[in-house]
Write an enzyme that holds these catalytic residues in place. Structure first.
Site, PDB file in Angstrom:
ATOM      1  N   LYS A 113       0.898  -1.399   0.063  1.00 50.89           N
ATOM      2  CA  LYS A 113       0.081  -0.163  -0.315  1.00 50.89           C
ATOM      3  C   LYS A 113       0.838   1.161  -0.263  1.00 50.89           C
ATOM      4  O   LYS A 113       1.845   1.499   0.726  1.00 50.89           O
ATOM      5  CB  LYS A 113      -1.588  -0.310   1.515  1.00 50.89           C
ATOM      6  CG  LYS A 113      -0.361   0.152   2.642  1.00 50.89           C
ATOM      7  CD  LYS A 113       0.117   1.297   3.326  1.00 50.89           C
ATOM      8  CE  LYS A 113       0.932   1.282   3.989  1.00 50.89           C
ATOM      9  NZ  LYS A 113       1.759   2.562   4.844  1.00 50.89           N
ATOM     10  N   ASP A 150      -2.028  -2.671  10.749  1.00 48.18           N
ATOM     11  CA  ASP A 150      -2.473  -2.415   9.273  1.00 48.18           C
ATOM     12  C   ASP A 150      -2.483  -3.576   8.216  1.00 48.18           C
ATOM     13  O   ASP A 150      -3.831  -3.341   6.841  1.00 48.18           O
ATOM     14  CB  ASP A 150      -0.916  -2.042   8.182  1.00 48.18           C
ATOM     15  CG  ASP A 150      -0.505  -0.550   8.316  1.00 48.18           C
ATOM     16  OD1 ASP A 150      -1.729  -0.269   9.277  1.00 48.18           O
ATOM     17  OD2 ASP A 150       0.758  -0.422   8.357  1.00 48.18           O
TER      18      ASP A 150
HETATM   19  P1  ATP Z   1       4.550  -0.612   7.254  1.00 47.62           P
HETATM   20  O1  ATP Z   1       4.173   0.907   6.222  1.00 47.62           O
HETATM   21  O2  ATP Z   1       3.631  -0.967   8.276  1.00 47.62           O
HETATM   22  O3  ATP Z   1       5.093   0.075   8.386  1.00 47.62           O
HETATM   23  P2  ATP Z   1       7.443  -1.041   6.664  1.00 47.62           P
HETATM   24  O4  ATP Z   1       6.796  -1.470   5.072  1.00 47.62           O
HETATM   25  O5  ATP Z   1       7.478  -0.102   6.885  1.00 47.62           O
HETATM   26  O6  ATP Z   1       5.750  -1.126   6.988  1.00 47.62           O
HETATM   27  P3  ATP Z   1       7.730  -4.226   6.888  1.00 47.62           P
HETATM   28  O7  ATP Z   1       8.224  -4.026   5.249  1.00 47.62           O
HETATM   29  O8  ATP Z   1       6.613  -4.623   6.990  1.00 47.62           O
HETATM   30  O9  ATP Z   1       7.945  -1.993   7.211  1.00 47.62           O
HETATM   31  O10 ATP Z   1       8.486  -4.118   7.686  1.00 47.62           O
HETATM   32  C1  ATP Z   1       8.849  -4.222   9.230  1.00 47.62           C
HETATM   33  C2  ATP Z   1       9.440  -4.512  10.455  1.00 47.62           C
HETATM   34  O11 ATP Z   1       8.629  -5.816  10.864  1.00 47.62           O
HETATM   35  C3  ATP Z   1      10.897  -5.392   9.900  1.00 47.62           C
HETATM   36  O12 ATP Z   1      11.564  -5.032  10.617  1.00 47.62           O
HETATM   37  C4  ATP Z   1      10.619  -7.442  10.023  1.00 47.62           C
HETATM   38  O13 ATP Z   1      11.850  -7.173  10.542  1.00 47.62           O
HETATM   39  C5  ATP Z   1       9.438  -7.087  10.295  1.00 47.62           C
HETATM   40  N1  ATP Z   1       8.799  -8.700   9.362  1.00 47.62           N
HETATM   41  C6  ATP Z   1       7.802  -9.276  10.177  1.00 47.62           C
HETATM   42  N2  ATP Z   1       7.818 -10.321   9.257  1.00 47.62           N
HETATM   43  C7  ATP Z   1       7.536  -9.441   8.210  1.00 47.62           C
HETATM   44  C8  ATP Z   1       7.748  -9.825   7.390  1.00 47.62           C
HETATM   45  N3  ATP Z   1       6.357 -10.734   6.872  1.00 47.62           N
HETATM   46  N4  ATP Z   1       7.068  -9.043   6.045  1.00 47.62           N
HETATM   47  C9  ATP Z   1       8.066  -8.004   6.165  1.00 47.62           C
HETATM   48  N5  ATP Z   1       9.013  -7.637   7.695  1.00 47.62           N
HETATM   49  C10 ATP Z   1       8.327  -7.994   8.337  1.00 47.62           C
END
Ligand code: ATP
Length: 292
Positions: A11, A138
């Site tokens: 998203k 989310d």
């Molecule tokens: P958001 O936009 O919801 O804040 P984000 O895109 O910034 O999320 P993610 O890629 O979802 O961040 O990952 C954040 C943290 O979640 C990572 O540091 C990771 O260790 C942990 N995590 C746990 N499971 C997963 C997964 N399946 N994929 C990605 N990250 C994961």
């Protein structure tokens, strides 16, 4: 049926406002969420090993144990529905990590949707979303998808008129930003400027995307751009390359730009790649296309 494959879509936030910090530490939000057509793929296979959830795939740095949101989602469903045997879950990861694109939440959402199909639970997306919020704020949105207003901590969802197939350029700088760091450094009570989410919703409902883009705002930029001022120049560069609106997504550091034409978006991504190798084109996506 012993195996099911399910896509989990990323998203972007077209609007992100923080209203206040609650007593329990969570922030009360008003966000306009939009699915884009980049996705991870989750494949779940039933196994005979009672209670065992085995995770493979992913990418460097991603835990494959109980810390992974896929594992958490699978465990919740296995326990809630006394699912027999075990599961082997393979993740093909494309969504950039820690980028503000809800990659982990998208994977958890795909896991809930896949388990619903694999074990023929016949749960609605709304029912799955109630389990989803236990994994992350989310996740309910990632289960529902499309163009949505998300309120509360992100779990109260109101679908909006769908913004389908708008070309988007995403630039993911080479550094990661932790969502915890950004919220931890946000002083919600001191925010002076809040985006006009209601006006933006009205523009979306009127399919006036240029107006909706002109109203885009994300209060988390106050924290992330203060730490990484180069994000402001990415927004500027995207605008100078023809984007009609650019902003940071979520807690960053991904910055996106909306374009009128795919060819212009491709040209812009190509030019951005000189400075920012992880720049790519995608498009906004409808809810109804998120089924598989
Ligand atoms: P958001 O936009 O919801 O804040 P984000 O895109 O910034 O999320 P993610 O890629 O979802 O961040 O990952 C954040 C943290 O979640 C990572 O540091 C990771 O260790 C942990 N995590 C746990 N499971 C997963 C997964 N399946 N994929 C990605 N990250 C994961």
């Amino acid at each position: 049926m012993d195996t099911v494959t399910q896509k989990g879509y990323a998203k972007i936030n077209l609007g992100l406002d923080v209203l206040r910090k609650r007593q329990d530490g969570y922030h009360e939000l008003r966000m306009i969420m939009q699915t884009v057509d980049i996705f991870d793929t989750v494949t779940i296979t039933k196994t005979d090993e009672e209670g065992r959830i085995e995770l493979t795939g992913g990418c460097t740095g991603l835990p494959l144990d109980e810390h992974n949101l896929i594992y958490k989602a699978a465990r919740i469903m296995a326990e809630a529905y006394h699912l027999p045997g075990g599961m082997r879950i393979h993740l093909d990861k494309t969504i950039p990590m820690a980028a503000g694109m809800a990659g982990g939440s998208a994977d958890a959402a795909a896991t809930f949707l896949a388990i619903n199909r694999l074990y023929e639970l016949h749960l609605s997306k709304e029912e799955l979303a109630k389990y989803g919020v236990k994994v992350g704020a989310d996740v309910p949105y990632c289960i529902v998808g499309g163009t949505c207003l998300a309120e509360g901590i992100g779990e109260i969802l109101t679908p909006l008129k769908q913004m389908n197939d708008i070309p988007v350029v995403i630039v993911k700088p080479a550094f990661d930003v932790s969502t915890g760091y950004v919220y931890g450094n946000l002083h919600a009570d001191e925010l002076k400027n809040h985006p006009d989410i209601d006006a933006q919703i009205a523009a979306i409902e009127a399919s006036d995307y240029k107006k909706a883009a002109s109203l885009m705002g994300n209060v988390l930029q106050n924290v992330t751009i203060a730490a990484y001022p180069e994000l402001d120049s990415i927004k500027e560069q995207l605008r100078s390359l023809g984007s009609f609106g650019s902003m940071m997504s979520g807690s960053g550091p991904s910055v996106f730009g909306l374009f009128e034409e795919k060819s212009k978006a491709e040209e812009a991504a190509h030019k951005m790649q000189i400075l920012w190798p992880d720049a790519f084109v995608c498009a906004t996506k409808l809810i109804s296309n998120c089924e598989d």
